[in-house]
Design a protein around this motif. Sequence first.
Motif, PDB file in Angstrom:
ATOM      1  N   HIS A 189       4.086  -6.289  -3.435  1.00 51.72           N
ATOM      2  CA  HIS A 189       3.099  -5.210  -3.430  1.00 51.72           C
ATOM      3  C   HIS A 189       3.203  -4.335  -2.184  1.00 51.72           C
ATOM      4  N   THR A 190       3.292  -4.973  -1.006  1.00 48.84           N
ATOM      5  CA  THR A 190       3.255  -4.196   0.234  1.00 48.84           C
ATOM      6  C   THR A 190       4.599  -3.550   0.571  1.00 48.84           C
ATOM      7  N   GLN A 191       5.692  -4.174   0.154  1.00 51.35           N
ATOM      8  CA  GLN A 191       7.008  -3.645   0.508  1.00 51.35           C
ATOM      9  C   GLN A 191       7.590  -2.710  -0.545  1.00 51.35           C
ATOM     10  N   GLU A 192       7.140  -2.871  -1.790  1.00 49.16           N
ATOM     11  CA  GLU A 192       7.716  -2.085  -2.885  1.00 49.16           C
ATOM     12  C   GLU A 192       6.685  -1.172  -3.546  1.00 49.16           C
ATOM     13  N   GLU A 213       6.091   3.134  -2.748  1.00 48.64           N
ATOM     14  CA  GLU A 213       6.503   4.015  -3.834  1.00 48.64           C
ATOM     15  C   GLU A 213       5.304   4.725  -4.449  1.00 48.64           C
ATOM     16  N   ASP A 214       4.197   4.006  -4.611  1.00 48.00           N
ATOM     17  CA  ASP A 214       2.994   4.611  -5.191  1.00 48.00           C
ATOM     18  C   ASP A 214       2.482   5.772  -4.333  1.00 48.00           C
ATOM     19  N   MET A 215       2.543   5.610  -3.012  1.00 47.51           N
ATOM     20  CA  MET A 215       2.064   6.667  -2.121  1.00 47.51           C
ATOM     21  C   MET A 215       3.030   7.842  -2.041  1.00 47.51           C
ATOM     22  N   GLY A 216       4.282   7.607  -2.417  1.00 50.83           N
ATOM     23  CA  GLY A 216       5.276   8.671  -2.362  1.00 50.83           C
ATOM     24  C   GLY A 216       5.971   8.801  -1.027  1.00 50.83           C
ATOM     25  N   ILE A 217       5.911   7.748  -0.188  1.00 48.70           N
ATOM     26  CA  ILE A 217       6.637   7.840   1.087  1.00 48.70           C
ATOM     27  C   ILE A 217       8.107   7.478   0.911  1.00 48.70           C
ATOM     28  N   THR A 218       8.434   6.969  -0.286  1.00 48.15           N
ATOM     29  CA  THR A 218       9.829   6.743  -0.651  1.00 48.15           C
ATOM     30  C   THR A 218       9.923   6.748  -2.172  1.00 48.15           C
ATOM     31  N   ASP A 219      11.066   7.159  -2.683  1.00 52.10           N
ATOM     32  CA  ASP A 219      11.290   7.109  -4.132  1.00 52.10           C
ATOM     33  C   ASP A 219      11.845   5.758  -4.544  1.00 52.10           C
ATOM     34  N   ASP A 220      12.467   5.073  -3.585  1.00 51.60           N
ATOM     35  CA  ASP A 220      13.079   3.776  -3.868  1.00 51.60           C
ATOM     36  C   ASP A 220      12.907   2.900  -2.628  1.00 51.60           C
ATOM     37  N   ALA A 266       1.431   0.734   7.607  1.00 49.57           N
ATOM     38  CA  ALA A 266       1.461  -0.396   8.535  1.00 49.57           C
ATOM     39  C   ALA A 266       1.988  -1.693   7.942  1.00 49.57           C
ATOM     40  N   GLY A 267       2.071  -1.812   6.632  1.00 45.08           N
ATOM     41  CA  GLY A 267       2.442  -3.101   6.047  1.00 45.08           C
ATOM     42  C   GLY A 267       1.298  -4.095   6.149  1.00 45.08           C
ATOM     43  N   ALA A 268       1.518  -5.305   5.660  1.00 45.20           N
ATOM     44  CA  ALA A 268       0.469  -6.313   5.524  1.00 45.20           C
ATOM     45  C   ALA A 268      -0.227  -6.622   6.846  1.00 45.20           C
ATOM     46  N   VAL A 269      -1.546  -6.592   6.830  1.00 45.40           N
ATOM     47  CA  VAL A 269      -2.322  -6.855   8.041  1.00 45.40           C
ATOM     48  C   VAL A 269      -2.126  -8.294   8.520  1.00 45.40           C
ATOM     49  N   GLY A 270      -1.843  -9.202   7.586  1.00 45.96           N
ATOM     50  CA  GLY A 270      -1.720 -10.615   7.952  1.00 45.96           C
ATOM     51  C   GLY A 270      -0.539 -10.951   8.824  1.00 45.96           C
ATOM     52  N   THR A 271       0.400 -10.005   8.969  1.00 46.95           N
ATOM     53  CA  THR A 271       1.544 -10.249   9.850  1.00 46.95           C
ATOM     54  C   THR A 271       1.227  -9.899  11.296  1.00 46.95           C
ATOM     55  N   GLU A 272       0.051  -9.316  11.534  1.00 49.63           N
ATOM     56  CA  GLU A 272      -0.354  -8.945  12.892  1.00 49.63           C
ATOM     57  C   GLU A 272      -0.663 -10.200  13.704  1.00 49.63           C
ATOM     58  N   ALA A 273      -0.142 -10.266  14.921  1.00 54.47           N
ATOM     59  CA  ALA A 273      -0.281 -11.472  15.745  1.00 54.47           C
ATOM     60  C   ALA A 273      -1.737 -11.855  15.998  1.00 54.47           C
ATOM     61  N   LEU A 274      -2.620 -10.867  16.027  1.00 54.11           N
ATOM     62  CA  LEU A 274      -4.026 -11.129  16.330  1.00 54.11           C
ATOM     63  C   LEU A 274      -4.714 -11.952  15.242  1.00 54.11           C
TER      64      LEU A 274
END
Length: 290
Positions: A216-219, A223-230, A249-257
């Motif tokens: 969901h977060t990487q693909e 694509e849904d937002m249109g920041i990349t076509d692929d 920003a990608g998934a919030v859960g990867t943030e060290a905090l």
Amino acid sequence: MSQALVIVAHGSHLNPDSSAPTFDHADTVRAAGIFDEVREAFWKEEPSFREVLRTVEAEEVFVVPLFVSEGYFTEEVIPRELRLEGWDVSRWDSDGTSASHASLRASDVDKTVHYCGPVGTHDAMSDVIVRRAQSVTGDPDVGPGFGLAVVGHGTERNENSAKAIHYHTERIREMDRFDEVAALFMDEEPEVDDVTDYFESDDVVVVPLFVADGFHTQEDIPEDMGITDDFREGYDVPAEVDGTRIWYAGAVGTEALMADVIVERARDAGADVGGSAERVRERAGDVAGD
């Protein structure tokens, strides 16, 4: 009395990155020396929910679900697999975002288990979302001139999923830090596909409230937002969509905090964390202005 921390997460047979944040945050807490033991357990990977308590020697165990919202996994699957005697969701006395903890016995290992609400609904998650905006922009003072979109999956199967998104959106809005703050979703209105329709700001930070980066977060979302076509070709940060700069920003859960939120959940349940909790926050990095 010795105390242990068990971080439980979904995991994945298909995405090797799914469990990475769990192990990273466990390592951060472990290094702070707060607990006598720190363990990780997963639904889709080993070690499993069902077996993890058998690997713990401590008499008192704090179980923190690394999940975004209250729902099927936190209310049914995890308590069942841990064999928590007397569990009922009413023990949390929650409206969908206010679960704290319940102290129970694990039937087959004779331990006291303090079963905590998910990290995703803890108040400290609002700080992590803000930190995510700081990280992606490289600006510790990010806010003025920026919009912030908090993105969730959205589903009719679990109304609490959307509640968590709206809860943190409102908390961050009340900080009066960003010019605009909005909740957007993948599968319900308002949709992240139309992100630029909901903001007047020239710059918008988009933070998905997901534990780990995956399909969901990487693909889907890029694509849904249109920041990349692929998605396989990647995307720029920021990327321009309809004249708006999107800082994804990608998934919030990867943030060290996130490690700090895990410790706060355990502290709320009665864990003796002492000054070590501050060491976790220092290690993960403090939210500017905190």
